[in-house]
Write a protein that holds these residues in place. Structure first.
Motif: not given
Length: 519
Positions: A214-224, A226-234
């Protein structure tokens, strides 16, 4: 130095910070190990086993008064008072949400190493207690789901009819999620999993699950890590995925827990849309729960018949293996802190792993630590391509080498042809016939064998063995010839044919063995 292992006092806790095997390894590092009597009983480790490994049984006060104290859970105020000034405490402490504990340890002059604050880098994986606990919890979650689910995970085909396999949906593909995927798949369930990090798709599939894309609901990994916080749309897209998958699942396992906080992934409406008899196992119950209806520490039943498991002691429900793995994490940490293997702990605050988990030292609070990036490797420098002049010079040299090789090959062919003509001119009629047959046989054999596919070479050995047998018979008939040349060639032919025959039969025997089913 002396390492103390006290018994855990938290209600219902069955873990212990050292197994008999890890005690023996700590002693090899030069430490003296004392353990509170009965500390490992709940994990099926008897006092006699610890004594056999080299530990000394003591009371609680002596264990807490050691130079280094290691335990599973954070100490209570009464236990902190038993720690001597300058001692080192190794335990899980949740420093991000337990400031009072960290301050108390600093005031006591204790060096506090939080096992749950290990930096998330590759070098620290061997001492990452959170990964150890998550792995066990993910496996146990499937066991709890199977216990509460009213059917079998695997499909069955019997004389009485057939049953469909259970559908398991797992939210999150961290350590716990992957462990759950592997366990559910091994039980025969159809496993589907989703994670906001798209790069884990391959890991999910490698464990036997199907990645919910589900590409519209996915985010990239952050520097620590963990996954970065999702936007409202995600976030909205992710919630839609959870609702759709949960409605079609028999078992849902949630694993989203970031720094002790559990985001809501399964709302009350999603639970209402699930089938009666479905099961939700909430691995984030200790942080409040991913499911809106989760009651930490308990199992509840929703109005529409969905069982929601909110146990917070999943690792303690498998105390023997969890304690063994936990103790191994401690051994790896002490090996890092004991470079001389002489029983003397050396804390190096310049080491990012040791600094990252040090929350109190020399009377000072050391939390939070400096940020640590996932990878300290420098960015690769793009290689500079060759210039046009260099490419032209390289092409010219390659052409010269090719021409020289072709000329040399032609000279060799010409010399061979002249030698063959001279041999034919000086030989009698019978020799010419034999050489002609030999030359034709070589040519025909080369083209026949070279055009056979590799997959057919083994079956072809049956035919080559027959031909080699004919050669062997002919060689044996000629090996006693009075002509020395004929006798020598016959001997060589017999030897080569024998090697070919025995080797061919050996390979064929091994090939046939692959298809033989032993009784």
């Amino acid at each position: 130095m002396k390492i103390g292992v006290p018994a855990e006092t938290r209600a219902g806790e069955r873990l212990v910070a050292a197994s008999p095997a890890s005690v023996a390894q700590l002693i090899k590092l030069g430490y003296e190990v004392v353990i509170e009597a009965g500390a490992g009983t709940s994990a099926s480790f008897l006092d006699a086993q610890y004594e056999e490994a080299g530990a000394t049984l003591v009371d609680a006060a002596t264990a807490w008064g050691a130079d280094i104290v290691t335990c599973v859970n954070a100490p209570k105020p009464a236990q902190i008072k038993l720690l001597r000034e300058g001692a080192t405490l190794v335990a899980t402490m949740a420093p991000h949400s337990n400031e009072r504990l960290v301050a108390s340890l600093a005031k006591r002059g204790v060096t506090a190493l939080a096992l749950d604050a290990v930096p998330r880098i590759s070098r620290a994986q061997a001492i990452d207690v959170l990964s150890t606990m998550s792995n066990v919890a993910g496996y146990r979650a499937v066991i709890e789901a199977a216990e509460n689910y009213g059917g079998m995970f695997t499909g069955q085909v019997t004389a009485a009819g057939k049953t469909k396999p259970a559908t398991v949906f797992i939210i999150g593909a961290g350590v716990a999620g992957l462990a759950a995927i592997g366990a559910a798949s091994s039980l025969g369930a159809q496993v589907r999993a989703f994670d906001v990090r798209p790069e884990v798709a391959e890991q999910i599939e490698s464990m036997g699950g199907t990645f919910v894309d589900a590409p519209e609901a996915q985010q990239e990994i952050s520097a620590d890590g963990y996954a970065k916080p999702l936007t409202a749309e995600q976030q909205a897209a992710a919630m839609a995925v959870y609702a759709k998958e949960a409605a079609n699942a028999d078992v849902v396992i949630t694993t989203a827990l970031v720094r002790g906080t559990a985001p809501t992934t399964i709302t009350a409406d999603v639970v209402a849309g699930m089938r009666p008899g479905s099961v939700i196992v909430d691995l984030a119950a200790s942080g409040g729960g991913n499911c809106a209806l989760t009651v930490p520490g308990k199992t509840v039943l929703s109005d529409n018949g969905v069982t929601i498991v909110g146990y917070t002691d999943l690792t303690s429900r498998m105390p023997r293996h969890t304690s063994t793995l936990f103790g191994t994490n401690i051994v790896h940490l002490m090996a890092l802190l004991t470079p001389g293997k002489d029983g003397a702990m050396v804390l190096d605050l310049e080491d990012q792993v040791q600094r990252g988990m040090t929350v109190a030292h020399a009377g000072e609070v050391m939390w939070p630590p400096p940020p640590v990036s996932v990878s300290a490797a420098p960015a690769p420098v793009a290689a500079q391509g060759p210039t046009e002049e260099e490419l032209a010079e390289k092409a010219r040299l390659e052409q010269e080498v090719a021409l020289a090789t072709a000329r040399r090959r032609n000279w060799l062919y010409g010399a061979g042809a002249v030698a063959a003509l001279l041999l034919l001119a000086l030989s009698d009629q019978d020799t010419v016939k034999h050489l002609t047959v030999f030359a034709l046989a070589v040519i025909v054999g080369f083209y026949v064998i070279s055009n056979v596919k590799h997959s057919l070479h083994t079956p072809l050995m049956a035919q080559t063995n027959a031909i080699s047998g004919i050669i062997l018979v002919g060689a044996l008939l000629q090996i006693g010839s009075e002509d020395a040349i004929v006798s020598t060639l016959s001997f060589i032919a017999a030897a080569v044919a024998s090697i070919n025959i025995f080797g061919g039969f050996l390979v064929t025997y091994r090939m046939l063995g692959m298809f033989r089913k032993d009784a």
